[in-house]
Design an enzyme around this catalytic site. Structure first.
Site: not given
Length: 501
Positions: A185, A238, A240-243, A260, A295, A394
């Site tokens: 995806k 992607g 950090s929030a989505t991770g 990552e 990143c 970031e």
């Protein structure tokens, strides 16, 4: 330049399929802000079809079609993919440039790296054959033990928009080398080359269902992929929030993940650098490469106070020489950021820094000669305090923050004072100091007297909120393998623990 964008559907089970709900998303050229095409928008129903196809491909013919074949067999497909991407290089480069805003010269390097990565993991697949039945030394002679390395199963791969096809390849190549089947995806902000990769799979005869490609929004396609009970592992690159959301969802099924995530990487320049211009070029490369959307961007400059004024002056001169233009123009070195949302976010960071007392030494606005597109000048920010938002968070854009230090200890304290830990760079002619600092930096990768060189042969990943697990190198394939212990009793004697009846 304008080239036609191929109209593709979802790539499922070796076929192009229209999304079940028939939804599509616009493709926006970040250089012109124009809609140049559409991509299919997958939903949970399409995820179900893709995961089912991947599961069938994994189990087909008791695994002998893919998962249980030799690494050498799978390597032949990976090498064919590498050759086909090289053959279609010009096509992929143009699509990548138009879709992502990446300067053409960078896109050329990225697509070359795609081919290199598939070649490398073809070698790793072959090496896997020699690691099977790896002997384990035991303290008891009556037992013999060995290790099997087997594919972990169906894997969900979620890749970002800053290196669309290359970051997808970092996941696809080792997963397929290991014998896994996969559902990719990619980011909805830059998916064109990932969809085109489906045609490469068909042209080389990759067995149906081994790789499936779903484009669409994260909540609609990414979330159902992560939470699907038949997906055995997730690899995500992607924010950090989505991770964190990916990790939480996978945890419900105790599903392994590789993450990552973001970064706020330091670059430390000591007073004894041999050539300030060399260090200055590496410094701006480390933060402005890929339009600042990396990143691992070394976006926090720590420079020794004794050379700070001279060094920063050189940085400004180098930055003002960067050609900002349509990515297809010859010599372009800075294109647009990916989207209107990203443009607004970066400009908000810059305006907030000014309101907090920072100085925008250069850049900080749209280039005067570019009235359209999401372009931001290379920006250098000074008079920084460690409490400022722009120092801590970031930005993911062409923005460099500058702070001075007086001692090695202070430099390390400032460098490590972050929730992230992806990468760092250090500049000094004292190699013993470089080694000391390298060991003390709390990161997954350190560059010495350079910034941002990346090779598929070396491990990649971070610590702290930058994630965990490693991609690339021999470590990359391990992400997609189950390690199985097999221990046999080779003695004819009874075990003798219980009395014989």
């Amino acid at each position: 330049m304008s080239i036609p964008i191929p109209s593709r559907q979802l790539f499922i089970d070796g076929e192009w399929r229209e999304p079940i709900k028939r939804n599509r998303l616009p493709i926006i050229n970040p250089s012109t802000e124009e809609t140049i095409g559409e991509i299919p928008a997958a939903t949970a129903e399409d995820v179900e079809a893709a995961v089912s196809a991947a599961r069938r491909a994994l189990k087909r013919n008791k695994g002998r079609d893919w998962a249980a074949t030799s690494g050498a067999h799978r390597a032949r497909y990976l090498r064919a993919i590498a050759a086909k991407v090289s053959e279609k290089k010009d096509h992929f480069v143009k699509l990548e440039t138009m879709d992502s805003g990446k300067p053409l010269d960078e896109a050329v390097l990225d697509i070359d790296d795609v081919s290199t990565c598939f070649e490398y993991f073809a070698d790793q697949a072959e090496a896997l054959d020699n690691k099977q039945k790896y002997p384990v030394k035991l303290p008891m002679d009556r037992f013999k033990s060995h290790v099997l390395r087997q594919p972990i199963g169906v894997v969900g791969l979620i890749s970002p928009w800053n290196y669309p096809l290359l970051m997808a390849t970092w996941k696809i190549a080792p997963a397929l080398a290991a014998g896994c089947t996969a559902v990719l995806k990619p980011s909805e902000l830059a998916s064109v080359t990932c969809l085109e990769f489906g045609e490469v799979c068909n042209e080389v005869g990759l067995p149906p269902g081994v790789l499936n490609i779903l484009t669409g929004l994260g909540p609609d396609a990414g979330a159902p992929l992560v939470s699907h009970p038949d997906v055995d592992k997730v690899a995500f690159t992607g924010s950090s929030a989505t991770g964190s959301k990916v990790m939480g969802s996978a945890a419900q099924l105790v599903k392994p993940v590789t993450l990552e995530l973001g970064g706020k990487s330091p670059i430390i320049v000591f007073e004894d650098v041999v050539d300030l211009d060399v260090a200055a070029e590496w410094t701006i490369f480390g933060v402005f490469w890929t339009n600042g959307q990396i990143c691992s961007a070394t976006s926090r400059l720590l420079v020794h106070e004794s050379i700070a004024a001279e060094f920063v002056e050189k940085l400004v001169k180098w930055s003002k020489k960067i050609k900002i233009s349509d990515p297809f123009e010859e010599g372009c070195r800075l294109g647009p950021v990916i989207s209107k949302g990203q443009y607004d976010k970066i400009m908000k960071y810059i305006s907030t820094a000014k309101s907090e007392g920072a100085t925008i030494l250069c850049g900080g606005s749209r280039p005067e000669h570019l009235k359209k597109g999401y372009f931001i000048e290379p920006t250098i920010v000074t008079d920084i305090t460690t409490s400022m938002q722009i120092w801590k968070e970031e930005v993911f854009g062409p923005v460099l923050c500058v702070k001075t230090f007086s001692t090695e200890e202070e430099a390390l304290e400032l460098a490590n004072d972050t929730e992230y830990g992806l990468a760092a760079a250090v500049f000094s002619k004292d190699l013993e100091r470089c080694e000391r600092v390298t060991k003390a930096l709390e990161v997954g990768a350190v560059w010495v007297n350079c910034s941002q060189p990346c090779f598929c042969h070396a491990p990649w990943g971070g610590v702290k909120r930058s994630g965990f697990g490693r991609e690339l190198g021999e470590w990359g394939i391990e992400n997609y393998l189950n390690i199985k212990q097999v221990t046999s009793d080779i003695s004819d004697e009874p075990w003798g623990w219980y009395k014989s009846p």
